[in-house]
Design an enzyme around this catalytic site. Structure first.
Site, PDB file in Angstrom:
ATOM      1  N   ARG A 138       0.835  -1.205   0.000  1.00 22.44           N
ATOM      2  CA  ARG A 138       0.000   0.000   0.000  1.00 22.44           C
ATOM      3  C   ARG A 138       0.868   1.253   0.000  1.00 22.44           C
ATOM      4  O   ARG A 138       2.065   1.203   0.301  1.00 22.44           O
ATOM      5  CB  ARG A 138      -0.908   0.015   1.236  1.00 22.44           C
ATOM      6  CG  ARG A 138      -0.172   0.112   2.540  1.00 22.44           C
ATOM      7  CD  ARG A 138      -1.067   0.460   3.712  1.00 22.44           C
ATOM      8  NE  ARG A 138      -0.358   0.375   4.985  1.00 22.44           N
ATOM      9  CZ  ARG A 138       0.467   1.289   5.453  1.00 22.44           C
ATOM     10  NH1 ARG A 138       0.710   2.388   4.750  1.00 22.44           N
ATOM     11  NH2 ARG A 138       1.076   1.138   6.617  1.00 22.44           N
ATOM     12  N   GLY A 139       0.234   2.392  -0.259  1.00 20.47           N
ATOM     13  CA  GLY A 139       0.905   3.665  -0.089  1.00 20.47           C
ATOM     14  C   GLY A 139       0.871   4.064   1.376  1.00 20.47           C
ATOM     15  O   GLY A 139       0.212   3.435   2.196  1.00 20.47           O
ATOM     16  N   VAL A 157       4.118   4.211   8.169  1.00 22.48           N
ATOM     17  CA  VAL A 157       3.834   3.168   9.161  1.00 22.48           C
ATOM     18  C   VAL A 157       2.503   3.445   9.857  1.00 22.48           C
ATOM     19  O   VAL A 157       2.147   4.586  10.127  1.00 22.48           O
ATOM     20  CB  VAL A 157       4.983   3.068  10.192  1.00 22.48           C
ATOM     21  CG1 VAL A 157       5.151   4.365  10.973  1.00 22.48           C
ATOM     22  CG2 VAL A 157       4.758   1.901  11.160  1.00 22.48           C
ATOM     23  N   ILE A 204      -5.588   6.167   6.131  1.00 18.82           N
ATOM     24  CA  ILE A 204      -5.981   5.584   4.843  1.00 18.82           C
ATOM     25  C   ILE A 204      -4.722   5.268   4.042  1.00 18.82           C
ATOM     26  O   ILE A 204      -3.791   6.077   3.971  1.00 18.82           O
ATOM     27  CB  ILE A 204      -6.876   6.566   4.053  1.00 18.82           C
ATOM     28  CG1 ILE A 204      -8.213   6.770   4.776  1.00 18.82           C
ATOM     29  CG2 ILE A 204      -7.122   6.059   2.620  1.00 18.82           C
ATOM     30  CD1 ILE A 204      -9.091   7.862   4.191  1.00 18.82           C
ATOM     31  N   ALA A 208      -8.493   2.684   8.337  1.00 17.67           N
ATOM     32  CA  ALA A 208      -8.533   2.180   9.713  1.00 17.67           C
ATOM     33  C   ALA A 208      -9.058   3.305  10.595  1.00 17.67           C
ATOM     34  O   ALA A 208      -8.461   4.378  10.667  1.00 17.67           O
ATOM     35  CB  ALA A 208      -7.140   1.752  10.158  1.00 17.67           C
ATOM     36  N   CYS A 220       1.917   7.374  10.591  1.00 16.73           N
ATOM     37  CA  CYS A 220       1.828   7.923   9.235  1.00 16.73           C
ATOM     38  C   CYS A 220       2.964   8.905   8.949  1.00 16.73           C
ATOM     39  O   CYS A 220       2.888   9.702   8.007  1.00 16.73           O
ATOM     40  CB  CYS A 220       0.472   8.596   9.002  1.00 16.73           C
ATOM     41  SG  CYS A 220      -0.916   7.486   9.298  1.00 16.73           S
TER      42      CYS A 220
END
Length: 230
Positions: free
Chosen positions: A82-83, A86, A150, A164, A180
């Site tokens: 995914r892009g 963490v 996301i 999430a 993120c």
């Protein structure tokens, strides 16, 4: 006489699952995606579930955002396709994996990300909460605190991975990462605003919001087989 035009709604299979190990869910998504690449006419899917504690890194993410030594094997960590940077999953966090054929909607990844944010914002509105976007980032914030992350992957316009939403998780797992990759914006959960909230009730509103935002007909289903990581 004016005739109203009935718009066709695509079916979307809703798989309401419980607690599922991350690699099992990942293998399941990959299988669903592969099937739809081979047969684009298959129904879209929305999986809703929770994960045992796990850290995941996006394909280009920086492991410096982990505050622990990944080689010591203290925690469950996976780098996936995914892009995004963490993130952390655990019980009490509601995870959604849409497997959608974007050719039915719009072939535009920025549009798709904004739609996923809109789904979360719609859920928060049910509780009288004002979900916010921050233009430079992907996700949803409440009063400056991030409550939904996301990260997506798209192959041949078929999506996997997803979002999430922190409903009522134990937030201590987030202390071991820079979520993120954003160091100056804290993460939070809906329980901070609604102490007795549960994933079970949020599932209903999330599915409802998803159907509304994407204009699909959700069909609650059971998978024919489950995937177990080896």
């Amino acid at each position: 006489m004016i005739h109203s035009i009935k718009l066709h709604k695509y079916r979307c299979l809703l798989y309401n699952q419980g607690l599922m190990p991350y690699l099992d869910a990942h293998g399941w998504q990959r299988s669903l995606l592969t099937e739809r690449i081979h047969d684009p006419n298959l129904d879209d899917v929305l999986i809703l579930l929770e994960h045992p504690p796990v850290y995941t890194l996006g394909q280009g993410s920086n492991s410096d955002f982990l505050k622990f030594d990944i080689d010591k094997g203290l925690y469950d960590v996976h780098r996936v396709e995914r892009g995004g940077e963490v993130t952390y999953h655990c019980p009490g966090q509601l995870v959604g994996y849409p497997i959608l054929n974007l050719q039915r909607y719009r072939k535009d990844l920025h549009w798709y990300l904004r739609q996923l944010e809109e789904v979360i914002i719609g859920v928060l509105a049910v509780y009288g909460l004002q979900g916010e976007r921050i233009p430079a980032f992907t996700g949803v914030w409440l009063q400056g605190r991030k409550v939904a992350a996301i990260g997506i992957k798209v192959s041949r316009w078929i999506t996997m991975h997803g979002f999430a939403l922190n409903v009522c998780p134990d937030m201590t797992g987030f202390e071991r990462i820079v979520p993120c990759g954003i160091s100056d914006k804290p993460v939070s959960s809906l329980a901070e605003w609604i102490p007795d909230i549960t994933c079970e009730e949020v599932r209903f509103f999330l599915a409802q919001s998803f159907a509304e935002v994407f204009g699909v007909e959700l069909v609650e289903s059971q998978p024919q087989r489950f995937f177990r990581s080896e």
